[in-house]
Design a protein around this motif. Structure first.
Motif, mmCIF file in Angstrom:
data_model
loop_
_atom_site.group_PDB
_atom_site.id
_atom_site.type_symbol
_atom_site.label_atom_id
_atom_site.label_comp_id
_atom_site.label_asym_id
_atom_site.label_seq_id
_atom_site.Cartn_x
_atom_site.Cartn_y
_atom_site.Cartn_z
ATOM 1 N N ARG A 284 27.144 98.744 -22.140
ATOM 2 C CA ARG A 284 28.542 98.331 -22.740
ATOM 3 C C ARG A 284 28.037 97.158 -23.358
ATOM 4 N N SER A 285 28.433 96.541 -23.908
ATOM 5 C CA SER A 285 28.952 95.000 -24.590
ATOM 6 C C SER A 285 29.942 94.069 -23.399
ATOM 7 N N GLY A 286 29.284 93.684 -23.441
ATOM 8 C CA GLY A 286 29.970 92.395 -22.262
ATOM 9 C C GLY A 286 31.812 92.333 -22.327
ATOM 10 N N ASN A 287 32.189 91.835 -21.384
ATOM 11 C CA ASN A 287 33.691 91.488 -21.202
ATOM 12 C C ASN A 287 34.450 92.844 -22.223
ATOM 13 N N ASP A 288 33.857 93.608 -22.674
ATOM 14 C CA ASP A 288 34.097 94.657 -23.031
ATOM 15 C C ASP A 288 34.367 95.817 -22.781
ATOM 16 N N ALA A 289 36.143 96.325 -21.925
ATOM 17 C CA ALA A 289 36.544 98.003 -21.916
ATOM 18 C C ALA A 289 36.331 99.123 -22.475
ATOM 19 N N TYR A 290 36.533 98.163 -23.984
ATOM 20 C CA TYR A 290 35.903 99.649 -25.046
ATOM 21 C C TYR A 290 34.864 99.196 -26.130
ATOM 22 N N GLY A 291 33.324 98.686 -25.396
ATOM 23 C CA GLY A 291 32.249 98.192 -25.500
ATOM 24 C C GLY A 291 31.494 98.943 -25.318
ATOM 25 N N ASN A 292 32.001 100.675 -24.696
ATOM 26 C CA ASN A 292 30.412 101.448 -24.031
ATOM 27 C C ASN A 292 30.321 102.349 -26.076
ATOM 28 N N GLY A 293 28.807 102.261 -26.038
ATOM 29 C CA GLY A 293 28.264 102.906 -27.343
ATOM 30 C C GLY A 293 27.575 103.940 -26.724
ATOM 31 N N HIS A 294 26.365 104.452 -27.293
ATOM 32 C CA HIS A 294 25.615 105.433 -27.190
ATOM 33 C C HIS A 294 24.530 105.537 -25.915
ATOM 34 N N GLN A 295 24.248 103.789 -25.606
ATOM 35 C CA GLN A 295 23.478 104.248 -24.837
ATOM 36 C C GLN A 295 23.484 103.963 -23.214
ATOM 37 N N PHE A 296 22.466 104.739 -22.164
ATOM 38 C CA PHE A 296 22.866 104.277 -20.976
ATOM 39 C C PHE A 296 21.546 103.738 -19.999
ATOM 40 N N PHE A 297 22.066 103.930 -18.799
ATOM 41 C CA PHE A 297 20.841 103.030 -17.562
ATOM 42 C C PHE A 297 20.828 104.059 -16.685
ATOM 43 N N ILE A 298 19.727 104.609 -16.227
ATOM 44 C CA ILE A 298 19.317 104.591 -15.226
ATOM 45 C C ILE A 298 19.039 104.146 -14.382
ATOM 46 N N VAL A 299 19.415 103.679 -12.977
ATOM 47 C CA VAL A 299 19.026 102.112 -11.867
ATOM 48 C C VAL A 299 18.114 103.884 -11.115
ATOM 49 N N TYR A 300 17.222 102.594 -10.875
ATOM 50 C CA TYR A 300 15.597 103.521 -10.269
ATOM 51 C C TYR A 300 15.555 102.577 -8.659
ATOM 52 N N LYS A 301 16.177 101.493 -8.782
ATOM 53 C CA LYS A 301 16.583 100.657 -7.391
ATOM 54 C C LYS A 301 17.586 100.633 -6.658
ATOM 55 N N ASP A 302 18.062 100.634 -5.274
ATOM 56 C CA ASP A 302 19.243 99.709 -5.516
ATOM 57 C C ASP A 302 19.441 98.704 -6.166
ATOM 58 N N THR A 303 21.097 98.854 -6.707
ATOM 59 C CA THR A 303 20.614 97.292 -7.538
ATOM 60 C C THR A 303 21.812 96.835 -7.418
ATOM 61 N N THR A 304 22.959 95.901 -7.192
ATOM 62 C CA THR A 304 24.051 94.688 -7.203
ATOM 63 C C THR A 304 23.848 94.448 -9.166
ATOM 64 N N ILE A 305 25.424 94.681 -9.890
ATOM 65 C CA ILE A 305 25.060 93.887 -10.601
ATOM 66 C C ILE A 305 26.877 93.718 -10.781
ATOM 67 N N PRO A 306 27.017 91.837 -10.972
ATOM 68 C CA PRO A 306 29.081 91.857 -10.637
ATOM 69 C C PRO A 306 28.646 92.168 -11.765
ATOM 70 N N ALA A 307 30.172 92.497 -12.228
ATOM 71 C CA ALA A 307 31.628 92.585 -12.736
ATOM 72 C C ALA A 307 31.863 91.366 -13.798
ATOM 73 N N ASP A 308 31.911 91.683 -15.041
ATOM 74 C CA ASP A 308 32.386 91.407 -15.816
ATOM 75 C C ASP A 308 34.004 90.784 -15.653
ATOM 76 N N THR A 309 34.178 90.165 -17.425
ATOM 77 C CA THR A 309 35.832 89.953 -16.928
ATOM 78 C C THR A 309 36.607 91.689 -17.383
ATOM 79 N N ALA A 310 35.628 92.340 -18.106
ATOM 80 C CA ALA A 310 36.040 93.761 -18.095
ATOM 81 C C ALA A 310 36.286 94.801 -16.845
#
Length: 262
Positions: free
Chosen positions: A189-215
């Protein structure tokens, strides 16, 4: 009297020299502290900047302006309260589990989407897969850093461009601890936008930490049930040469042959 006067002057001269040396040492000490503070601050800024640039990986289609804003440490565009008119209802996926295959030019990945935990996201990806939207799409971005291990897919061009008119939300099933285990399938999704999802997705291939943004975090819509090694092999092959050594296009283009769900 003359001898004593000379002695007194010499003593005063020595005292002035000692005081001058002490003042010089104090000033040098202060300068070192200032230099160390500046160095630490610069290092902190570098870490923040690196994190900001890394997080642009999860944006659906960052524009040059958005990327420049990330480099400058500026916030992303504000959240939109609207979604596209052609987004399917979450009721079409609520309480359901969809299973299928993501066929890449490098192998087949088995997938499972959770319509109970993320009904809106599951409904969107079921609708897109039924329409064969992903056939011929690209997995255009790969991250290979120590704490980020992802393959992002769903773009119709190798530069990662997406349809800016296709946006939806809200966020669902986001991890409270910001941790995305290996095998997670999440929504880009687009950064800081809870309605910023689109067509794209991601596959996590190893344990990953992603800090949350303002959304918040990123919607976890499902998981890989088989073939995660297909993605790890893509990651092991590395990136195309570029300025960033851990984020960019896979060295060999990765395309989606088909994405089927039932």
């Amino acid at each position: 009297m003359a001898t004593r006067s000379r002695d007194d002057r010499e003593a005063k001269r020595r005292i002035r020299q000692m005081e001058a040396k002490r003042a010089l040492r104090q000033e040098q000490g202060k300068r070192r502290k200032r230099d160390n503070t500046i160095a630490v601050s610069a290092a902190g800024v570098a870490v923040v900047l690196a994190t900001a640039l890394q997080l642009t990986v999860f944006s659906s289609n960052p524009t040059e302006a958005e990327f420049a804003a990330a480099e400058a440490g500026l916030s992303s565009p504000s959240a939109s309260a609207s979604s596209s008119a052609d987004i399917p209802s979450p009721d079409t996926a609520a309480g359901k589990t969809f299973t299928g295959e993501l066929a890449l030019n490098s192998g087949v990945v088995g997938v499972e989407l959770n319509g109970t935990a993320a009904p809106q996201a599951a409904a969107v990806f079921k609708s897109l897969s039924d329409a064969s939207y992903y056939n011929g799409a690209f997995c255009h971005r790969l991250t290979t850093s120590e704490t980020f291990g992802l393959l992002q897919c769903g773009a119709k061009s190798e530069d990662g461009a997406d349809d800016a008119n296709y946006r939806w939300g809200p966020l669902e099933n986001t991890p409270s601890d910001n941790k995305y285990p290996a095998g997670t399938i999440a929504v880009a999704r687009s950064g800081n936008d809870a309605y910023g999802n689109g067509h794209q997705f991601f596959i996590v291939y190893k344990d990953t930490t992603i800090p949350a943004d303002t959304a918040g975090g990123y919607t976890i819509v499902g998981k890989v049930t088989s073939g995660l090694d297909v993605v790890t092999k893509i990651a092991a092959a590395g990136l195309k040469p570029g300025e960033n050594t851990s984020d960019g296009a896979p060295v060999a283009p990765v395309t989606i042959d088909s994405f089927s769900l039932k």
